[in-house]
Structure formats: C-alpha cells, structure tokens
Design a protein around this motif. Structure first.
Motif, PDB file in Angstrom:
ATOM      1  N   LYS A  53       0.499  -1.447  -0.311  1.00  0.00           N
ATOM      2  CA  LYS A  53      -0.059   0.019   0.431  1.00  0.00           C
ATOM      3  C   LYS A  53       0.688   1.351   0.361  1.00  0.00           C
ATOM      4  O   LYS A  53       1.527   1.472   0.846  1.00  0.00           O
ATOM      5  N   ASN A  54       0.326   2.709  -0.759  1.00  0.00           N
ATOM      6  CA  ASN A  54       1.195   3.696  -0.204  1.00  0.00           C
ATOM      7  C   ASN A  54       2.815   3.471  -1.632  1.00  0.00           C
ATOM      8  O   ASN A  54       3.315   4.255  -0.271  1.00  0.00           O
ATOM      9  N   LYS A  55       2.849   2.490  -2.323  1.00  0.00           N
ATOM     10  CA  LYS A  55       3.986   2.419  -3.217  1.00  0.00           C
ATOM     11  C   LYS A  55       3.975   2.616  -4.454  1.00  0.00           C
ATOM     12  O   LYS A  55       2.608   2.444  -4.493  1.00  0.00           O
ATOM     13  N   ILE A  56       4.640   3.135  -5.493  1.00  0.00           N
ATOM     14  CA  ILE A  56       4.228   4.225  -6.366  1.00  0.00           C
ATOM     15  C   ILE A  56       5.382   3.592  -6.942  1.00  0.00           C
ATOM     16  O   ILE A  56       6.899   4.415  -6.178  1.00  0.00           O
ATOM     17  N   ARG A  57       5.973   2.624  -7.976  1.00  0.00           N
ATOM     18  CA  ARG A  57       7.162   2.843  -9.184  1.00  0.00           C
ATOM     19  C   ARG A  57       7.497   4.644 -10.447  1.00  0.00           C
ATOM     20  O   ARG A  57       6.754   4.578 -10.257  1.00  0.00           O
ATOM     21  N   PHE A  58       8.349   5.184 -10.127  1.00  0.00           N
ATOM     22  CA  PHE A  58       8.843   6.117 -10.950  1.00  0.00           C
ATOM     23  C   PHE A  58      10.060   6.242 -11.875  1.00  0.00           C
ATOM     24  O   PHE A  58      10.429   5.238 -11.385  1.00  0.00           O
ATOM     25  N   LYS A  59       9.645   7.138 -12.870  1.00  0.00           N
ATOM     26  CA  LYS A  59      11.288   7.433 -13.508  1.00  0.00           C
ATOM     27  C   LYS A  59      10.946   8.404 -14.008  1.00  0.00           C
ATOM     28  O   LYS A  59       9.733   9.064 -14.373  1.00  0.00           O
ATOM     29  N   VAL A  60      11.977   9.524 -13.408  1.00  0.00           N
ATOM     30  CA  VAL A  60      12.595  10.259 -14.977  1.00  0.00           C
ATOM     31  C   VAL A  60      13.191  11.059 -15.782  1.00  0.00           C
ATOM     32  O   VAL A  60      14.448  10.239 -15.371  1.00  0.00           O
ATOM     33  N   GLU A  61      12.718  11.231 -16.749  1.00  0.00           N
ATOM     34  CA  GLU A  61      14.054  11.447 -17.741  1.00  0.00           C
ATOM     35  C   GLU A  61      13.604  12.303 -18.891  1.00  0.00           C
ATOM     36  O   GLU A  61      12.936  13.786 -18.692  1.00  0.00           O
ATOM     37  N   LEU A  62      14.492  13.312 -19.695  1.00  0.00           N
ATOM     38  CA  LEU A  62      14.725  13.656 -20.254  1.00  0.00           C
ATOM     39  C   LEU A  62      14.629  13.520 -21.600  1.00  0.00           C
ATOM     40  O   LEU A  62      14.935  12.865 -21.777  1.00  0.00           O
ATOM     41  N   VAL A  63      13.271  14.470 -21.516  1.00  0.00           N
ATOM     42  CA  VAL A  63      12.610  13.697 -23.497  1.00  0.00           C
ATOM     43  C   VAL A  63      13.227  13.858 -24.597  1.00  0.00           C
ATOM     44  O   VAL A  63      13.919  13.419 -24.898  1.00  0.00           O
ATOM     45  N   ASP A  64      14.226  14.516 -24.460  1.00  0.00           N
ATOM     46  CA  ASP A  64      15.364  14.937 -25.633  1.00  0.00           C
ATOM     47  C   ASP A  64      16.754  13.937 -24.996  1.00  0.00           C
ATOM     48  O   ASP A  64      18.288  13.797 -26.650  1.00  0.00           O
ATOM     49  N   PHE A  65      16.935  13.369 -24.225  1.00  0.00           N
ATOM     50  CA  PHE A  65      17.798  12.856 -23.609  1.00  0.00           C
ATOM     51  C   PHE A  65      17.454  10.741 -23.358  1.00  0.00           C
ATOM     52  O   PHE A  65      18.308  11.301 -22.259  1.00  0.00           O
ATOM     53  N   LEU A  66      16.487  10.480 -23.494  1.00  0.00           N
ATOM     54  CA  LEU A  66      16.037   9.060 -23.490  1.00  0.00           C
ATOM     55  C   LEU A  66      17.633   8.112 -22.952  1.00  0.00           C
ATOM     56  O   LEU A  66      16.873   7.605 -21.877  1.00  0.00           O
ATOM     57  N   ASP A  67      17.824   8.885 -23.871  1.00  0.00           N
ATOM     58  CA  ASP A  67      19.241   7.019 -23.623  1.00  0.00           C
ATOM     59  C   ASP A  67      20.283   7.450 -23.107  1.00  0.00           C
ATOM     60  O   ASP A  67      21.030   7.313 -22.185  1.00  0.00           O
ATOM     61  N   LYS A  68      20.363   8.752 -22.380  1.00  0.00           N
ATOM     62  CA  LYS A  68      21.541   9.550 -21.008  1.00  0.00           C
ATOM     63  C   LYS A  68      20.866  10.016 -19.696  1.00  0.00           C
ATOM     64  O   LYS A  68      21.273   9.738 -18.993  1.00  0.00           O
ATOM     65  N   SER A  69      19.235   9.857 -19.971  1.00  0.00           N
ATOM     66  CA  SER A  69      18.836  10.351 -18.562  1.00  0.00           C
ATOM     67  C   SER A  69      19.492   9.320 -17.465  1.00  0.00           C
ATOM     68  O   SER A  69      19.273  10.033 -16.215  1.00  0.00           O
ATOM     69  N   ALA A  70      19.554   7.482 -17.615  1.00  0.00           N
ATOM     70  CA  ALA A  70      19.224   7.182 -16.333  1.00  0.00           C
ATOM     71  C   ALA A  70      20.786   8.014 -15.728  1.00  0.00           C
ATOM     72  O   ALA A  70      21.557   7.468 -14.688  1.00  0.00           O
ATOM     73  N   GLY A  71      21.965   8.452 -16.312  1.00  0.00           N
ATOM     74  CA  GLY A  71      23.538   8.248 -15.639  1.00  0.00           C
ATOM     75  C   GLY A  71      23.032  10.163 -15.840  1.00  0.00           C
ATOM     76  O   GLY A  71      24.282  10.330 -14.635  1.00  0.00           O
ATOM     77  N   MET A  72      22.127  10.988 -16.360  1.00  0.00           N
ATOM     78  CA  MET A  72      22.162  12.227 -15.965  1.00  0.00           C
ATOM     79  C   MET A  72      21.186  12.666 -14.432  1.00  0.00           C
ATOM     80  O   MET A  72      21.844  13.881 -13.794  1.00  0.00           O
ATOM     81  N   ILE A  73      20.140  11.699 -14.122  1.00  0.00           N
ATOM     82  CA  ILE A  73      19.183  11.853 -13.587  1.00  0.00           C
ATOM     83  C   ILE A  73      19.866  11.228 -12.000  1.00  0.00           C
ATOM     84  O   ILE A  73      19.652   9.410 -11.762  1.00  0.00           O
ATOM     85  N   LYS A  74      19.970  11.932 -10.530  1.00  0.00           N
ATOM     86  CA  LYS A  74      20.126  10.640  -9.694  1.00  0.00           C
ATOM     87  C   LYS A  74      18.513  11.985  -8.711  1.00  0.00           C
ATOM     88  O   LYS A  74      18.434  12.613  -8.380  1.00  0.00           O
ATOM     89  N   CYS A  75      17.362  11.296  -7.903  1.00  0.00           N
ATOM     90  CA  CYS A  75      16.582  10.742  -7.806  1.00  0.00           C
ATOM     91  C   CYS A  75      16.335  10.576  -5.748  1.00  0.00           C
ATOM     92  O   CYS A  75      17.010   9.254  -5.951  1.00  0.00           O
ATOM     93  N   SER A  76      16.473  11.309  -5.007  1.00  0.00           N
ATOM     94  CA  SER A  76      16.139  11.717  -3.613  1.00  0.00           C
ATOM     95  C   SER A  76      16.623  10.466  -3.143  1.00  0.00           C
ATOM     96  O   SER A  76      16.356   8.966  -2.640  1.00  0.00           O
ATOM     97  N   GLY A  77      18.395  10.171  -3.098  1.00  0.00           N
ATOM     98  CA  GLY A  77      19.181   9.192  -2.542  1.00  0.00           C
ATOM     99  C   GLY A  77      19.042   7.664  -2.910  1.00  0.00           C
ATOM    100  O   GLY A  77      19.683   6.701  -2.699  1.00  0.00           O
ATOM    101  N   LEU A  78      18.385   8.073  -4.460  1.00  0.00           N
ATOM    102  CA  LEU A  78      18.711   7.103  -5.095  1.00  0.00           C
ATOM    103  C   LEU A  78      20.378   7.138  -5.869  1.00  0.00           C
ATOM    104  O   LEU A  78      20.614   8.269  -6.365  1.00  0.00           O
ATOM    105  N   ASP A  79      20.836   5.984  -6.906  1.00  0.00           N
ATOM    106  CA  ASP A  79      21.858   6.083  -8.049  1.00  0.00           C
ATOM    107  C   ASP A  79      21.654   6.365  -8.819  1.00  0.00           C
ATOM    108  O   ASP A  79      21.881   6.552 -10.111  1.00  0.00           O
ATOM    109  N   ASN A  80      20.094   7.055  -9.385  1.00  0.00           N
ATOM    110  CA  ASN A  80      20.109   7.094 -10.594  1.00  0.00           C
ATOM    111  C   ASN A  80      18.086   7.726 -10.807  1.00  0.00           C
ATOM    112  O   ASN A  80      17.829   8.123  -9.744  1.00  0.00           O
ATOM    113  N   ASN A  81      17.842   7.662 -11.782  1.00  0.00           N
ATOM    114  CA  ASN A  81      16.440   8.092 -12.175  1.00  0.00           C
ATOM    115  C   ASN A  81      15.415   7.449 -11.717  1.00  0.00           C
ATOM    116  O   ASN A  81      13.944   7.949 -12.634  1.00  0.00           O
ATOM    117  N   ALA A  82      14.883   6.337 -11.871  1.00  0.00           N
ATOM    118  CA  ALA A  82      13.741   5.684 -10.910  1.00  0.00           C
ATOM    119  C   ALA A  82      13.597   4.912 -10.259  1.00  0.00           C
ATOM    120  O   ALA A  82      15.314   4.441  -9.431  1.00  0.00           O
TER     121      ALA A  82
END
Length: 135
Positions: A53-82
C-alpha cells in the motif's frame, strides 16, 4: 492526464555548475488507494496488502536525452532516475538533480521532463439495488 495520481507541481533551481535540481509534487486526486505495481500479479487477487500500500514506482527522464537520462538524473537518494517511493497522505514529493555536463550546449538548457508513475489503483463504488423479481 485522466489518471487519479497526477503531478501537481514542478519547480527547478540551480544546484551548482551545470546542475539543476527539480522538485516534483504529485497527488492522488481520486478516492481510491495506490499500491505497488506488481501487487495484483504477486498476490493473485486485489486483497488488502499493507506492505504494498502507498508505494509507487517512478521514472524521470529528459525527453531529448532518453538514452542518457539514467546517467544524468539522480533522484532522492537513489543512484539513478527511477525507483519506488512512498505516498504519504495521498501525496509524494521527489527531488532530482540533473547533471548537464555530458551535454554540449551553446545556450540555456531546455528540454521537456517526462515523469512516469507505475502503480495499481484500488477504488470502489457502492449503491443500493432493489430487486423487483427473481428467477
């Protein structure tokens, strides 16, 4: 979108040289409850499950750089964008840092941000029925 769980606020601010911090707020605008995306397939039915309950998976990406997003974005204590985040009082808050060092840019950095949520939504409706005849 018409989904019950929607992004209600996005703000950005500089976070250092060639870095931008994006703050995202999303809310459950419906009457139902969110659950981890695999909740029904793992349990086999839509029964109450507090660990899911109350859990959601998320992914944040830069539309113009989808292939690079995982290496460019770090979210809330994670190592990547998801990842998975807890929904507290029907709301989530997510902070992501975007490192634009790998992008050669001549002018201001502008690209759309795509935020994807993956979840199961449990809702119900009830009404009174009068049966006038039965077979």
């Amino acid at each position: 979108s018409g989904a019950p769980f929607v992004v209600t606020e996005v703000s950005q601010r500089p976070a250092g040289e060639k870095k931008v911090n994006v703050f995202i707020v999303a809310e459950n605008k419906g009457e139902g409850q969110t659950y981890r995306s695999g909740f029904i397939s793992e349990k086999g039915s839509c029964i109450e499950s507090n660990p899911d309950k109350n859990k959601i998976r998320f992914k944040v990406e830069l539309v113009d750089f989808l292939d690079k997003s995982a290496g460019m974005i770090k979210c809330s204590g994670l190592d990547n964008n998801a990842g998975e985040i807890n929904v507290i009082q029907n709301k989530l808050q997510l902070s992501c840092e975007i490192d634009t060092t790998s992008i050669s840019q001549e002018s201001a950095f502008e690209t759309p941000l795509r935020i994807t949520f993956d979840y199961v939504y449990k809702d119900s409706v009830s009404t009174t029925l009068t049966v006038k005849s039965a077979i």
